[in-house]
Design an enzyme around this catalytic site. Structure first.
Site, PDB file in Angstrom:
ATOM      1  N   TYR A  89      49.103 -16.623 -26.846  1.00 18.96           N
ATOM      2  CA  TYR A  89      49.388 -17.296 -25.565  1.00 18.96           C
ATOM      3  C   TYR A  89      48.288 -16.990 -24.526  1.00 18.96           C
ATOM      4  O   TYR A  89      47.689 -17.920 -23.973  1.00 18.96           O
ATOM      5  CB  TYR A  89      50.759 -16.896 -25.039  1.00 18.96           C
ATOM      6  CG  TYR A  89      51.769 -18.040 -24.974  1.00 18.96           C
ATOM      7  CD1 TYR A  89      51.363 -19.352 -24.742  1.00 18.96           C
ATOM      8  CD2 TYR A  89      53.122 -17.819 -25.113  1.00 18.96           C
ATOM      9  CE1 TYR A  89      52.282 -20.389 -24.676  1.00 18.96           C
ATOM     10  CE2 TYR A  89      54.052 -18.852 -25.053  1.00 18.96           C
ATOM     11  CZ  TYR A  89      53.622 -20.127 -24.828  1.00 18.96           C
ATOM     12  OH  TYR A  89      54.524 -21.154 -24.761  1.00 18.96           O
ATOM     13  N   GLU A 116      42.233 -22.873 -22.149  1.00 14.78           N
ATOM     14  CA  GLU A 116      42.581 -24.068 -21.363  1.00 14.78           C
ATOM     15  C   GLU A 116      42.027 -23.971 -19.941  1.00 14.78           C
ATOM     16  O   GLU A 116      41.419 -24.922 -19.433  1.00 14.78           O
ATOM     17  CB  GLU A 116      44.109 -24.230 -21.330  1.00 14.78           C
ATOM     18  CG  GLU A 116      44.687 -24.576 -22.695  1.00 14.78           C
ATOM     19  CD  GLU A 116      46.208 -24.563 -22.736  1.00 14.78           C
ATOM     20  OE1 GLU A 116      46.847 -24.787 -21.702  1.00 14.78           O
ATOM     21  OE2 GLU A 116      46.759 -24.335 -23.828  1.00 14.78           O
TER      22      GLU A 116
END
Ligand SMILES: CCCCCCCCCCCCC[C@@H](O)CC(=O)SCCNC(=O)CCNC(=O)[C@H](O)C(C)(C)COP(=O)(O)OP(=O)(O)OC[C@H]1O[C@@H](n2cnc3c(N)ncnc32)[C@H](O)[C@@H]1OP(=O)(O)O
Length: 242
Positions: free
Chosen positions: A164, A171
């Site tokens: 994560y 991102e």
């Protein structure tokens, strides 16, 4: 009276049958869906490995897998539907945020801004998403078939602790790399005056998206930590109503 009871039990049986039929259909659909998605992400993993082995560079990798990625990531919208109709016990909001943020990354960032497609950060989130999704969909598949190997369960509820933050880093770095191009081109923006009398600046919108990771990402991460405690450690977690 007897006939009413009879009627009642017939009705009850009918309802139970309907429930069974519905859940059988749901299980069949989910099994098909999860197998297809595992296969899709495996195809992506193989395409990425083949590209890298043949070309020995990450430049051009995104372009070579873009169509497959867009297809499988967009199909994941179906998962919001699964939650909405109640065939999986997951929050619509949590799934919606997860799926929509990915779709946004694929369509409105990486696909729309060609100049950033060769950034290392793109490869980072691609590799992380791919490993995560192969594990996640194979977990669901084996779970539905009642043959879940422990290492898949373990991977599903441990890998995210590293994946994560890595995925989020990939991102955010990609959006950050996109900012100068968005500012220079004014893409997807609307400046005044225009016939709708609306102004929209995609550059500032992207900054807001980046900032929205601060409140939203911890919610996803802590949701997964709760799932981990429930599944791996057997803790009973009282879910709040949505
Ligand atoms: C328009 C602009 C938008 C901008 C938004 C900006 C927002 C920014 C914040 C978002 C950051 C996201 C970053 C992210 O993209 C980065 C990465 O993904 S990096 C890689 C690491 N990622 C992960 O590990 C992903 C983890 N996420 C998930 O697993 C899911 O998406 C999530 C919804 C978060 C959690 O899944 P779930 O709640 O379903 O948990 P479980 O897997 O434990 O399942 C719960 C029960 O539901 C059953 N289930 C769910 N789906 C299925 C299925 N497809 N088939 C069968 N069964 C399913 C599951 O078995 C469980 O059932 P039960 O409780 O009965 O056992």
């Amino acid at each position: 009276m007897a006939s009413m009871e009879e009627d009642g039990s017939v009705e009850e049986k009918d309802n139970n049958n309907k429930k069974r039929t519905k859940s059988a259909i749901a299980v069949a659909w989910l099994t098909f869906y999860n197998i297809a998605m595992t296969a899709g992400w495996l195809v992506l993993a193989m395409a990425m490995m083949r590209f890298y082995l043949q070309k020995a560079t990450h430049k051009g990798l995104y372009k070579s897998i873009a169509r497959t990625l867009k297809f499988f990531q967009t199909v994941a919208l179906v998962e919001v539907g699964h939650c909405a109709i109640g065939i999986v016990r997951t929050s619509v909001i949590v799934t919606g945020v997860q799926v929509c943020s990915r779709i946004f990354m694929v369509w409105f960032i990486t696909n729309s801004i060609k100049q950033i497609q060769n950034e290392e950060s793109v490869i980072l989130f691609l590799v992380v998403w791919t490993l995560t999704e192969i594990t996640r969909y194979s977990f669901y598949t084996f779970n539905l078939l009642n043959h879940l190997p422990y290492f898949i369960k373990w991977a599903r509820y441990n890998m995210f602790i590293i994946m994560y933050p890595l995925g989020v880093a990939g991102e955010l770095l990609t959006i950050y790399a996109a900012l100068p191009f968005v500012r220079k081109t004014g893409m997807l923006s609307m400046r005044l005056p225009n016939k709708y009398n609306i102004s929209f600046d995609y550059y500032y919108f992207l900054i807001i998206v980046m900032l929205s990771y601060i409140p939203l990402f911890p919610q996803l991460f802590f949701h997964m930590l709760r799932q981990r405690r429930k599944v791996l450690l057997g803790e009973i977690i009282v879910e709040k109503d949505e």
